[in-house]
Design a protein around this motif. Structure first.
Motif, PDB file in Angstrom:
ATOM      1  N   GLY A  49       0.787  -1.224   0.000  1.00  0.00           N
ATOM      2  CA  GLY A  49       0.000   0.000   0.000  1.00  0.00           C
ATOM      3  C   GLY A  49       0.818   1.272   0.000  1.00  0.00           C
ATOM      4  O   GLY A  49       0.355   2.314  -0.454  1.00  0.00           O
ATOM      5  N   TRP A  50       2.042   1.233   0.505  1.00  0.00           N
ATOM      6  CA  TRP A  50       2.880   2.436   0.542  1.00  0.00           C
ATOM      7  C   TRP A  50       3.500   2.719  -0.820  1.00  0.00           C
ATOM      8  O   TRP A  50       4.062   3.780  -1.043  1.00  0.00           O
ATOM      9  N   THR A  51       3.404   1.755  -1.750  1.00  0.00           N
ATOM     10  CA  THR A  51       3.923   1.969  -3.112  1.00  0.00           C
ATOM     11  C   THR A  51       2.762   2.323  -4.043  1.00  0.00           C
ATOM     12  O   THR A  51       1.599   2.258  -3.657  1.00  0.00           O
ATOM     13  N   GLN A  52       3.079   2.642  -5.253  1.00  0.00           N
ATOM     14  CA  GLN A  52       2.048   2.929  -6.252  1.00  0.00           C
ATOM     15  C   GLN A  52       1.565   1.658  -6.953  1.00  0.00           C
ATOM     16  O   GLN A  52       0.575   1.690  -7.680  1.00  0.00           O
ATOM     17  N   ILE A  53       2.250   0.561  -6.720  1.00  0.00           N
ATOM     18  CA  ILE A  53       1.907  -0.692  -7.404  1.00  0.00           C
ATOM     19  C   ILE A  53       0.481  -1.120  -7.078  1.00  0.00           C
ATOM     20  O   ILE A  53      -0.312  -1.438  -7.972  1.00  0.00           O
ATOM     21  N   SER A  54       0.139  -1.109  -5.811  1.00  0.00           N
ATOM     22  CA  SER A  54      -1.201  -1.565  -5.433  1.00  0.00           C
ATOM     23  C   SER A  54      -2.276  -0.595  -5.915  1.00  0.00           C
ATOM     24  O   SER A  54      -3.370  -1.008  -6.284  1.00  0.00           O
ATOM     25  N   ARG A  55      -1.954   0.693  -5.946  1.00  0.00           N
ATOM     26  CA  ARG A  55      -2.931   1.678  -6.451  1.00  0.00           C
ATOM     27  C   ARG A  55      -3.198   1.469  -7.939  1.00  0.00           C
ATOM     28  O   ARG A  55      -4.346   1.541  -8.393  1.00  0.00           O
ATOM     29  N   ILE A  56      -2.152   1.229  -8.679  1.00  0.00           N
ATOM     30  CA  ILE A  56      -2.311   0.982 -10.123  1.00  0.00           C
ATOM     31  C   ILE A  56      -3.095  -0.306 -10.342  1.00  0.00           C
ATOM     32  O   ILE A  56      -3.995  -0.364 -11.187  1.00  0.00           O
ATOM     33  N   ALA A  57      -2.783  -1.328  -9.575  1.00  0.00           N
ATOM     34  CA  ALA A  57      -3.497  -2.600  -9.720  1.00  0.00           C
ATOM     35  C   ALA A  57      -4.980  -2.421  -9.375  1.00  0.00           C
ATOM     36  O   ALA A  57      -5.848  -2.980 -10.043  1.00  0.00           O
ATOM     37  N   CYS A  58      -5.261  -1.630  -8.346  1.00  0.00           N
ATOM     38  CA  CYS A  58      -6.662  -1.364  -7.978  1.00  0.00           C
ATOM     39  C   CYS A  58      -7.390  -0.637  -9.110  1.00  0.00           C
ATOM     40  O   CYS A  58      -8.545  -0.965  -9.420  1.00  0.00           O
ATOM     41  N   ALA A  59      -6.736   0.327  -9.712  1.00  0.00           N
ATOM     42  CA  ALA A  59      -7.370   1.067 -10.814  1.00  0.00           C
ATOM     43  C   ALA A  59      -7.642   0.147 -11.998  1.00  0.00           C
ATOM     44  O   ALA A  59      -8.726   0.192 -12.595  1.00  0.00           O
ATOM     45  N   ILE A  60      -6.673  -0.689 -12.326  1.00  0.00           N
ATOM     46  CA  ILE A  60      -6.854  -1.627 -13.445  1.00  0.00           C
ATOM     47  C   ILE A  60      -8.004  -2.583 -13.146  1.00  0.00           C
ATOM     48  O   ILE A  60      -8.853  -2.854 -14.000  1.00  0.00           O
ATOM     49  N   GLU A  61      -8.059  -3.088 -11.932  1.00  0.00           N
ATOM     50  CA  GLU A  61      -9.121  -4.035 -11.588  1.00  0.00           C
ATOM     51  C   GLU A  61     -10.491  -3.361 -11.550  1.00  0.00           C
ATOM     52  O   GLU A  61     -11.488  -3.976 -11.930  1.00  0.00           O
ATOM     53  N   ALA A  62     -10.540  -2.117 -11.124  1.00  0.00           N
ATOM     54  CA  ALA A  62     -11.823  -1.407 -11.139  1.00  0.00           C
ATOM     55  C   ALA A  62     -12.352  -1.281 -12.559  1.00  0.00           C
ATOM     56  O   ALA A  62     -13.536  -1.544 -12.823  1.00  0.00           O
ATOM     57  N   VAL A  63     -11.480  -0.919 -13.479  1.00  0.00           N
ATOM     58  CA  VAL A  63     -11.890  -0.814 -14.886  1.00  0.00           C
ATOM     59  C   VAL A  63     -12.267  -2.189 -15.424  1.00  0.00           C
ATOM     60  O   VAL A  63     -13.266  -2.341 -16.130  1.00  0.00           O
ATOM     61  N   TRP A  64     -11.501  -3.179 -15.054  1.00  0.00           N
ATOM     62  CA  TRP A  64     -11.763  -4.546 -15.522  1.00  0.00           C
ATOM     63  C   TRP A  64     -13.122  -5.038 -15.015  1.00  0.00           C
ATOM     64  O   TRP A  64     -13.900  -5.610 -15.764  1.00  0.00           O
ATOM     65  N   TYR A  65     -13.415  -4.795 -13.757  1.00  0.00           N
ATOM     66  CA  TYR A  65     -14.707  -5.215 -13.198  1.00  0.00           C
ATOM     67  C   TYR A  65     -15.853  -4.489 -13.897  1.00  0.00           C
ATOM     68  O   TYR A  65     -16.914  -5.055 -14.117  1.00  0.00           O
TER      69      TYR A  65
END
Length: 136
Positions: A49-65
């Motif tokens: 969570g302290w990196t941008q990796i999880s934020r980017i993954a969350c954004a991708i998954e939101a669009v995917w869903y």
């Protein structure tokens, strides 16, 4: 033990967007993974969570869903929560019909080989093609 495998896609999207867009020092990424019954992934998202990796993954998954059909979303969630139940249900329905079609096609192919209408090489090639396409 049975679990309710139906999840609301809107809630999953909202939680994924919260993880992607909330500018807090406390990591909120991965809440959608906990909601979808994937605590291992949720924990990994929180750790990252302290990196941008999880934020980017969350954004991708939101669009995917958002972009996938509701039935595909529910099938994927069910497979993640209880893969044995989903796989067993699909196998029980599809396997006998598929096996019967394969057996019929192989018998017809063998009949063509015995009558000399196709060579041994053609028989083997078409047999392998049938088996490869059937059990992929």
């Amino acid at each position: 033990m049975t679990s309710n495998i139906s999840r609301d896609r809107r809630i999953a999207v909202t939680l994924a967007l919260v993880g992607a867009l909330t500018p807090t020092p406390f990591p909120l990424a991965g809440l959608h993974k906990f909601y979808l019954g994937q605590p291992g992934w949720g924990t990994l998202y929180l750790i990252l969570g302290w990196t941008q990796i999880s934020r980017i993954a969350c954004a991708i998954e939101a669009v995917w869903y958002l972009t996938q059909p509701e039935s595909a979303f529910q099938a994927r969630v069910a497979a993640k929560v209880n893969p044995a139940a989903l796989g067993a249900g699909q196998t029980d329905v599809a396997a006998p019909a598929l096996t019967l079609q394969l057996a019929t096609a192989l018998r017809e192919l063998e009949h063509l080989r015995q009558e000399g209408l196709i060579s041994e090489y053609e028989f083997e090639s078409q047999r392998r093609t049938l088996l490869d396409h059937t059990y992929r």
